[in-house]
Design a protein around this motif. Structure first.
Motif, PDB file in Angstrom:
ATOM      1  N   SER A   3       0.811  -1.511   0.046  1.00  0.00           N
ATOM      2  CA  SER A   3       0.320  -0.110   0.266  1.00  0.00           C
ATOM      3  C   SER A   3       0.662   1.348  -0.058  1.00  0.00           C
ATOM      4  CB  SER A   3      -0.532   0.401   1.049  1.00  0.00           C
ATOM      5  OG  SER A   3      -0.172  -0.215   2.469  1.00  0.00           O
ATOM      6  N   GLU A   4       2.225   1.117   0.121  1.00  0.00           N
ATOM      7  CA  GLU A   4       3.105   2.491   0.521  1.00  0.00           C
ATOM      8  C   GLU A   4       3.711   2.737  -0.421  1.00  0.00           C
ATOM      9  OE1 GLU A   4       6.476   0.243   1.615  1.00  0.00           O
ATOM     10  OE2 GLU A   4       4.696   0.221   2.883  1.00  0.00           O
ATOM     11  N   ALA A   5       3.692   1.479  -1.698  1.00  0.00           N
ATOM     12  CA  ALA A   5       4.501   2.199  -2.911  1.00  0.00           C
ATOM     13  C   ALA A   5       3.664   2.825  -4.126  1.00  0.00           C
ATOM     14  CB  ALA A   5       4.943   0.806  -3.516  1.00  0.00           C
ATOM     15  N   PRO A   6       2.384   2.560  -3.761  1.00  0.00           N
ATOM     16  CA  PRO A   6       1.490   4.256  -5.192  1.00  0.00           C
ATOM     17  C   PRO A   6       2.496   5.389  -4.673  1.00  0.00           C
ATOM     18  CG  PRO A   6       0.232   1.955  -4.744  1.00  0.00           C
ATOM     19  CD  PRO A   6       1.409   2.012  -3.787  1.00  0.00           C
ATOM     20  N   GLU A   7       2.179   5.781  -3.099  1.00  0.00           N
ATOM     21  CA  GLU A   7       2.459   6.734  -2.497  1.00  0.00           C
ATOM     22  C   GLU A   7       3.523   7.534  -2.450  1.00  0.00           C
ATOM     23  OE1 GLU A   7       1.215   6.912   1.241  1.00  0.00           O
ATOM     24  OE2 GLU A   7      -0.275   6.468   0.659  1.00  0.00           O
ATOM     25  N   LEU A   8       5.419   6.513  -3.190  1.00  0.00           N
ATOM     26  CA  LEU A   8       6.339   7.223  -3.472  1.00  0.00           C
ATOM     27  C   LEU A   8       6.422   7.564  -4.863  1.00  0.00           C
ATOM     28  CD1 LEU A   8       8.708   3.540  -2.776  1.00  0.00           C
ATOM     29  CD2 LEU A   8       8.241   5.282  -1.540  1.00  0.00           C
ATOM     30  N   ASN A   9       7.288   8.355  -4.760  1.00  0.00           N
ATOM     31  CA  ASN A   9       7.474   9.787  -5.873  1.00  0.00           C
ATOM     32  C   ASN A   9       8.438   8.494  -7.092  1.00  0.00           C
ATOM     33  OD1 ASN A   9      10.021  10.291  -5.080  1.00  0.00           O
ATOM     34  ND2 ASN A   9       9.480  11.704  -4.595  1.00  0.00           N
ATOM     35  N   PHE A  10       9.470   9.101  -8.584  1.00  0.00           N
ATOM     36  CA  PHE A  10      10.240   8.132  -9.086  1.00  0.00           C
ATOM     37  C   PHE A  10      11.329   8.053  -7.981  1.00  0.00           C
ATOM     38  CE2 PHE A  10      13.519   7.929 -11.582  1.00  0.00           C
ATOM     39  CZ  PHE A  10      13.349   7.090 -12.461  1.00  0.00           C
ATOM     40  N   LEU A  14      12.870   4.819  -7.015  1.00  0.00           N
ATOM     41  CA  LEU A  14      14.479   4.229  -7.607  1.00  0.00           C
ATOM     42  C   LEU A  14      15.202   4.273  -6.441  1.00  0.00           C
ATOM     43  CD1 LEU A  14      16.145   3.553  -9.990  1.00  0.00           C
ATOM     44  CD2 LEU A  14      16.274   6.388  -9.902  1.00  0.00           C
ATOM     45  N   ARG A  15      15.421   4.677  -5.680  1.00  0.00           N
ATOM     46  CA  ARG A  15      16.016   4.563  -4.185  1.00  0.00           C
ATOM     47  C   ARG A  15      16.092   3.412  -3.462  1.00  0.00           C
ATOM     48  NH1 ARG A  15      15.235   9.376  -0.899  1.00  0.00           N
ATOM     49  NH2 ARG A  15      15.642  10.259  -3.067  1.00  0.00           N
ATOM     50  N   ALA A  16      14.806   3.335  -3.540  1.00  0.00           N
ATOM     51  CA  ALA A  16      14.159   1.763  -2.841  1.00  0.00           C
ATOM     52  C   ALA A  16      15.293   0.771  -3.238  1.00  0.00           C
ATOM     53  CB  ALA A  16      13.458   1.793  -2.185  1.00  0.00           C
ATOM     54  N   LEU A  17      14.556   1.207  -4.706  1.00  0.00           N
ATOM     55  CA  LEU A  17      14.802  -0.492  -5.631  1.00  0.00           C
ATOM     56  C   LEU A  17      16.569  -0.270  -5.895  1.00  0.00           C
ATOM     57  CD1 LEU A  17      14.515  -2.282  -7.386  1.00  0.00           C
ATOM     58  CD2 LEU A  17      14.409  -0.631  -9.631  1.00  0.00           C
ATOM     59  N   GLU A  18      17.366   0.766  -5.791  1.00  0.00           N
ATOM     60  CA  GLU A  18      19.214   0.655  -5.931  1.00  0.00           C
ATOM     61  C   GLU A  18      19.101  -0.554  -4.076  1.00  0.00           C
ATOM     62  OE1 GLU A  18      19.985   4.360  -5.607  1.00  0.00           O
ATOM     63  OE2 GLU A  18      19.870   4.611  -8.313  1.00  0.00           O
ATOM     64  N   ASP A  19      18.446  -0.052  -3.090  1.00  0.00           N
ATOM     65  CA  ASP A  19      18.893  -0.427  -2.412  1.00  0.00           C
ATOM     66  C   ASP A  19      18.691  -2.088  -2.166  1.00  0.00           C
ATOM     67  OD1 ASP A  19      19.612   1.751  -0.560  1.00  0.00           O
ATOM     68  OD2 ASP A  19      17.636   1.873  -0.170  1.00  0.00           O
ATOM     69  N   ILE A  20      17.777  -2.313  -2.989  1.00  0.00           N
ATOM     70  CA  ILE A  20      17.163  -3.858  -2.667  1.00  0.00           C
ATOM     71  C   ILE A  20      18.653  -4.592  -3.525  1.00  0.00           C
ATOM     72  CG2 ILE A  20      15.776  -5.246  -3.859  1.00  0.00           C
ATOM     73  CD1 ILE A  20      13.366  -3.446  -2.930  1.00  0.00           C
ATOM     74  N   LYS A  40       9.590  -7.098  -4.338  1.00  0.00           N
ATOM     75  CA  LYS A  40       9.630  -6.100  -4.380  1.00  0.00           C
ATOM     76  C   LYS A  40      10.161  -5.059  -4.981  1.00  0.00           C
ATOM     77  CE  LYS A  40       9.526  -2.577  -0.808  1.00  0.00           C
ATOM     78  NZ  LYS A  40       9.283  -1.506   0.636  1.00  0.00           N
ATOM     79  N   GLY A  41      11.247  -5.686  -5.193  1.00  0.00           N
ATOM     80  CA  GLY A  41      12.418  -5.190  -6.441  1.00  0.00           C
ATOM     81  C   GLY A  41      11.478  -4.688  -8.006  1.00  0.00           C
ATOM     82  N   LEU A  47       6.945  -0.229 -10.952  1.00  0.00           N
ATOM     83  CA  LEU A  47       6.413   0.870 -10.833  1.00  0.00           C
ATOM     84  C   LEU A  47       7.351   3.043 -11.432  1.00  0.00           C
ATOM     85  CD1 LEU A  47       4.115   3.767  -8.585  1.00  0.00           C
ATOM     86  CD2 LEU A  47       6.236   3.019  -7.181  1.00  0.00           C
ATOM     87  N   CYS A  48       8.691   2.299 -11.037  1.00  0.00           N
ATOM     88  CA  CYS A  48       9.326   3.831 -11.741  1.00  0.00           C
ATOM     89  C   CYS A  48       8.830   3.530 -13.093  1.00  0.00           C
ATOM     90  CB  CYS A  48      10.977   3.242 -11.842  1.00  0.00           C
ATOM     91  SG  CYS A  48      11.648   3.323  -9.676  1.00  0.00           S
ATOM     92  N   GLN A  49       8.641   2.708 -13.758  1.00  0.00           N
ATOM     93  CA  GLN A  49       9.236   2.316 -15.374  1.00  0.00           C
ATOM     94  C   GLN A  49       7.106   3.397 -15.858  1.00  0.00           C
ATOM     95  OE1 GLN A  49      10.309   1.414 -18.031  1.00  0.00           O
ATOM     96  NE2 GLN A  49       9.471   2.808 -18.744  1.00  0.00           N
ATOM     97  N   GLN A  50       6.133   2.745 -15.463  1.00  0.00           N
ATOM     98  CA  GLN A  50       4.671   4.131 -14.848  1.00  0.00           C
ATOM     99  C   GLN A  50       4.847   5.451 -15.010  1.00  0.00           C
ATOM    100  OE1 GLN A  50       2.429   2.579 -11.553  1.00  0.00           O
ATOM    101  NE2 GLN A  50       0.333   3.922 -12.767  1.00  0.00           N
ATOM    102  N   ARG A  51       5.890   6.033 -13.594  1.00  0.00           N
ATOM    103  CA  ARG A  51       6.130   7.283 -13.665  1.00  0.00           C
ATOM    104  C   ARG A  51       6.558   8.155 -14.932  1.00  0.00           C
ATOM    105  NH1 ARG A  51       3.488   6.534  -9.502  1.00  0.00           N
ATOM    106  NH2 ARG A  51       3.766   6.750  -7.289  1.00  0.00           N
ATOM    107  N   LEU A  52       8.254   6.995 -15.327  1.00  0.00           N
ATOM    108  CA  LEU A  52       8.242   7.575 -16.295  1.00  0.00           C
ATOM    109  C   LEU A  52       8.301   7.302 -17.776  1.00  0.00           C
ATOM    110  CD1 LEU A  52      11.989   5.178 -16.129  1.00  0.00           C
ATOM    111  CD2 LEU A  52      11.670   7.841 -15.746  1.00  0.00           C
ATOM    112  N   ASP A  53       6.513   6.732 -18.039  1.00  0.00           N
ATOM    113  CA  ASP A  53       5.795   6.505 -19.025  1.00  0.00           C
ATOM    114  C   ASP A  53       5.081   7.592 -18.565  1.00  0.00           C
ATOM    115  OD1 ASP A  53       7.116   4.315 -20.081  1.00  0.00           O
ATOM    116  OD2 ASP A  53       5.135   3.085 -19.476  1.00  0.00           O
TER     117      ASP A  53
END
Length: 79
Positions: A3-10, A14-20, A40-41, A47-53
């Motif tokens: 539920s928290e992921a859609p609230e993340l900005n790009f 991306l930072r969370a993905l890099e940590d993973i 999760k990654g 989500l990042c791709q959706q934000r970029l699109d």
């Protein structure tokens, strides 16, 4: 996706993905945790791709007329 992921900005996603990716590459996580991190990654990547699109769809190129004034817009084409 959590539920928290859609609230993340790009940038946050991306930072969370890099940590993973770092945790997975280091081998510091046990197998079960690695599988959960991978899932999760993958969600964060989507989500990042959706934000970029969405950002790409909002970008328009301004077309100038013969006198140099804006004559209209055309969709962005990174092609």
């Amino acid at each position: 996706m959590s539920s928290e992921a859609p609230e993340l900005n790009f940038e946050q996603a991306l930072r969370a993905l890099e940590d993973i990716v770092h945790k997975l590459e280091s081998g510091e996580a046990p197998l079960d945790e690695s599988i959960a991190l991978y899932e999760k990654g993958n969600q964060l990547r989507a989500l990042c791709q959706q934000r970029l699109d969405a950002a790409k769809a909002r970008i328009e190129a301004i077309t100038l007329g013969p006198d140099g004034t804006p004559a209209g817009t055309t969709p962005f084409d990174a092609g």
